[in-house]
Design a protein around this motif. Structure first.
Motif, PDB file in Angstrom:
ATOM      1  N   ALA A  94       2.323  -1.607  14.257  1.00 10.40           N
ATOM      2  CA  ALA A  94       1.057  -0.883  14.291  1.00 10.40           C
ATOM      3  C   ALA A  94       0.186  -1.260  13.094  1.00 10.40           C
ATOM      4  O   ALA A  94      -1.034  -1.419  13.218  1.00 10.40           O
ATOM      5  CB  ALA A  94       1.315   0.624  14.310  1.00 10.40           C
ATOM      6  N   ALA A  95       0.817  -1.434  11.928  1.00  7.01           N
ATOM      7  CA  ALA A  95       0.058  -1.828  10.733  1.00  7.01           C
ATOM      8  C   ALA A  95      -0.495  -3.240  10.889  1.00  7.01           C
ATOM      9  O   ALA A  95      -1.648  -3.519  10.542  1.00  7.01           O
ATOM     10  CB  ALA A  95       0.953  -1.738   9.498  1.00  7.01           C
ATOM     11  N   ALA A  96       0.323  -4.156  11.428  1.00  7.27           N
ATOM     12  CA  ALA A  96      -0.143  -5.536  11.638  1.00  7.27           C
ATOM     13  C   ALA A  96      -1.296  -5.574  12.627  1.00  7.27           C
ATOM     14  O   ALA A  96      -2.242  -6.365  12.466  1.00  7.27           O
ATOM     15  CB  ALA A  96       1.014  -6.402  12.125  1.00  7.27           C
ATOM     16  N   LEU A  97      -1.224  -4.745  13.662  1.00  7.84           N
ATOM     17  CA  LEU A  97      -2.316  -4.688  14.631  1.00  7.84           C
ATOM     18  C   LEU A  97      -3.608  -4.235  13.961  1.00  7.84           C
ATOM     19  O   LEU A  97      -4.683  -4.795  14.236  1.00  7.84           O
ATOM     20  CB  LEU A  97      -1.949  -3.748  15.767  1.00  7.84           C
ATOM     21  N   ALA A 120      -7.303  -0.419   0.310  1.00  4.80           N
ATOM     22  CA  ALA A 120      -7.371  -1.753   0.904  1.00  4.80           C
ATOM     23  C   ALA A 120      -8.733  -1.979   1.549  1.00  4.80           C
ATOM     24  O   ALA A 120      -9.304  -1.072   2.161  1.00  4.80           O
ATOM     25  CB  ALA A 120      -6.261  -1.934   1.939  1.00  4.80           C
ATOM     26  N   PHE A 121      -9.233  -3.200   1.407  1.00  3.29           N
ATOM     27  CA  PHE A 121     -10.562  -3.544   1.914  1.00  3.29           C
ATOM     28  C   PHE A 121     -10.530  -4.930   2.542  1.00  3.29           C
ATOM     29  O   PHE A 121      -9.951  -5.863   1.981  1.00  3.29           O
ATOM     30  CB  PHE A 121     -11.597  -3.549   0.783  1.00  3.29           C
ATOM     31  N   PHE A 122     -11.168  -5.069   3.695  1.00  2.00           N
ATOM     32  CA  PHE A 122     -11.450  -6.392   4.235  1.00  2.00           C
ATOM     33  C   PHE A 122     -12.689  -6.935   3.535  1.00  2.00           C
ATOM     34  O   PHE A 122     -13.679  -6.207   3.371  1.00  2.00           O
ATOM     35  CB  PHE A 122     -11.697  -6.320   5.742  1.00  2.00           C
ATOM     36  N   VAL A 123     -12.619  -8.197   3.115  1.00  2.00           N
ATOM     37  CA  VAL A 123     -13.752  -8.814   2.421  1.00  2.00           C
ATOM     38  C   VAL A 123     -13.996 -10.186   3.024  1.00  2.00           C
ATOM     39  O   VAL A 123     -13.054 -10.954   3.263  1.00  2.00           O
ATOM     40  CB  VAL A 123     -13.496  -8.955   0.906  1.00  2.00           C
ATOM     41  N   ASP A 179      -7.858   4.876   6.395  1.00  2.00           N
ATOM     42  CA  ASP A 179      -6.623   5.590   6.101  1.00  2.00           C
ATOM     43  C   ASP A 179      -5.503   4.614   5.748  1.00  2.00           C
ATOM     44  O   ASP A 179      -5.567   3.418   6.051  1.00  2.00           O
ATOM     45  CB  ASP A 179      -6.188   6.428   7.302  1.00  2.00           C
ATOM     46  N   THR A 180      -4.471   5.137   5.104  1.00  3.73           N
ATOM     47  CA  THR A 180      -3.298   4.325   4.798  1.00  3.73           C
ATOM     48  C   THR A 180      -2.746   3.698   6.075  1.00  3.73           C
ATOM     49  O   THR A 180      -2.692   4.341   7.128  1.00  3.73           O
ATOM     50  CB  THR A 180      -2.207   5.190   4.134  1.00  3.73           C
ATOM     51  N   LEU A 181      -2.344   2.445   5.996  1.00  2.00           N
ATOM     52  CA  LEU A 181      -1.820   1.745   7.166  1.00  2.00           C
ATOM     53  C   LEU A 181      -0.562   2.437   7.688  1.00  2.00           C
ATOM     54  O   LEU A 181       0.195   3.038   6.920  1.00  2.00           O
ATOM     55  CB  LEU A 181      -1.508   0.293   6.800  1.00  2.00           C
ATOM     56  N   PRO A 182      -0.317   2.380   8.993  1.00  3.41           N
ATOM     57  CA  PRO A 182       0.840   3.069   9.579  1.00  3.41           C
ATOM     58  C   PRO A 182       2.169   2.576   8.997  1.00  3.41           C
ATOM     59  O   PRO A 182       2.285   1.430   8.540  1.00  3.41           O
ATOM     60  CB  PRO A 182       0.735   2.725  11.068  1.00  3.41           C
ATOM     61  N   GLN A 219       0.826  -1.207   0.000  1.00  4.79           N
ATOM     62  CA  GLN A 219       0.000   0.000   0.000  1.00  4.79           C
ATOM     63  C   GLN A 219       0.859   1.256   0.000  1.00  4.79           C
ATOM     64  O   GLN A 219       0.567   2.230  -0.714  1.00  4.79           O
ATOM     65  CB  GLN A 219      -0.938  -0.001   1.211  1.00  4.79           C
ATOM     66  N   ARG A 220       1.934   1.262   0.785  1.00  6.80           N
ATOM     67  CA  ARG A 220       2.809   2.436   0.818  1.00  6.80           C
ATOM     68  C   ARG A 220       3.448   2.701  -0.547  1.00  6.80           C
ATOM     69  O   ARG A 220       3.615   3.849  -0.953  1.00  6.80           O
ATOM     70  CB  ARG A 220       3.912   2.240   1.864  1.00  6.80           C
TER      71      ARG A 220
END
Length: 287
Positions: free
Chosen positions: A247-250, A216-219, A239-242, A209-210
Motif C-alpha cells: 500500500a505504501a509503494a502504491l 515526506a514530499f514529492f519534488v 499522512d504517514t505512509l501505510p 518515515q515510520r
C-alpha cells in the motif's frame, strides 16, 4: 576536464538546442534505448495511438538529450551559478514549515526534468544526505562526485551503512533525498502498479518515515522551455505512509505518476522500470 568545464559555461539555451540533436542521435543508434522508450510511452496511456503518441515521443527524445547535456552546467558551473538556474519554486513553503516544526524531511524526486538540481538547491541552505553509487567509468564517477557533493550535501554508499546514515540524518531533523522510481534490489521492494503495470518498487521511504516521523514530499524540477532554467514543484505526501509495504509503494508510485502526467515528455521513459531484479519474486506472487 578543462574542456568540459568550458562547455559547461555555454549558455543553457544553446546547450539545450544541442541536447535535442544529441537525443535524436542516441535514439537512432543501435540498442534497446529507442524500443524501450516507445514501449513505455505507449503502455503508459498518456497519449492516444497515432499522431498524439508520435508527437509526445518526439518531445521526449529531445528532452532526454537535454537531460544529458545539462549535467555539465549543473555539475561543473560554480555553485552560485547553478542556483541561479532555479527561476522559481512552487509550494516550497511546505518544506520550510516541516523544518520549522523540527521534523526531518524526505525529498522524493523521480527521474523527471533536471532532478540533479534539486539536491544542490536544498544543500545550499540546509544539510542534505543522499545515497551515491559510483558509475563504472572513473571519469564520470569523479564528475558526479564533484557535481553532487557541494554546499551542505553528503553522499553515502548504497548499502546498509548508507541506510544508517539516512536514518541518522532524519533523527537529526535534517533532509535526505530518495529516487522513488529506481528498480529495487531483490528483497528490498514490493510489486506495485506504475501506470497500470507491476513495477518492483523500493520500500525505504515508508520504513524511514515510520522510524523517524519525518515529513515526506514529492519534488520535481521542471525544465523550462527555451533554456530559461528550472522551476521546482513540491507536493506533500500527506499522512504517514501505510504500514503495509504494498500500500505504501502504491502511494509512492501514484505520487510519481501525478508529476509525470504534468510533464510527460520530461520523464526518463527509456529506463527499464519494469524489470524483475535477481532475488525478487514474480509480480503475481504475494509480497
Amino acid at each position: 576536464m578543462l574542456l568540459l568545464k568550458l562547455i559547461a559555461r555555454v549558455p543553457l539555451p544553446l546547450l539545450h538546442s544541442f541536447g535535442i540533436l544529441f537525443g535524436w542521435l542516441v535514439y537512432l543508434a543501435p540498442g534497446r534505448h529507442a524500443q524501450r522508450m516507445r514501449d513505455n510511452l505507449s503502455a503508459s496511456g498518456l497519449c492516444r495511438p497515432g499522431t498524439e503518441c508520435r508527437r509526445l515521443l518526439r518531445q521526449t527524445i529531445g528532452e532526454s538529450g537535454k537531460a544529458v547535456v545539462e549535467l555539465l552546467p549543473v555539475w561543473l558551473r560554480p555553485h552560485e551559478g547553478v542556483l541561479r538556474l532555479v527561476r522559481d519554486t512552487r509550494d516550497w513553503e511546505h518544506i520550510d514549515a516541516a523544518l520549522a516544526a523540527g521534523r526531518g524531511v524526505i525529498l522524493i524526486a523521480p527521474h523527471l526534468g533536471c532532478f540533479e538540481i534539486i539536491n544542490l538547491y536544498y544543500a545550499a541552505r540546509h544539510p542534505f544526505t543522499a545515497m551515491y553509487k559510483p558509475p563504472r567509468q572513473p571519469m564520470l564517477a569523479r564528475l558526479m562526485l564533484m557535481g553532487r557533493q557541494r554546499g551542505q550535501a553528503t553522499l553515502v554508499p548504497t548499502d546498509l551503512s548508507g541506510v544508517r546514515a539516512l536514518l541518522a540524518a532524519l533523527k537529526r531533523h535534517e533532509a535526505i533525498g530518495i529516487l522513488p522510481d529506481q528498480v529495487a534490489t531483490g528483497g528490498d521492494g514490493v510489486w506495485a502498479p506504475f501506470f497500470g503495470r507491476p513495477a518492483y518498487t523500493p520500500t525505504l521511504v515508508a520504513s524511514l518515515q515510520r522510524k523517524t516521523g519525518a515529513a515526506a514530499f514529492f519534488v520535481a524540477a521542471e525544465r523550462l522551455s527555451w533554456g530559461r532554467g528550472y522551476r521546482l514543484h513540491v507536493t506533500p505526501v500527506g499522512d504517514t505512509l501505510p504500514d503495509d509495504k504494498t500500500a505504501a509503494a502504491l502511494r509512492i508510485n501514484q505520487g510519481v505518476e501525478a508529476f509525470v502526467r504534468r510533464f510527460p515528455a520530461q520523464y526518463m521513459w527509456s529506463y527499464n522500470r519494469y524489470k524483475r531484479p535477481g532475488g525478487a519474486p514474480p509480480p503475481d506472487a504475494t509480497t
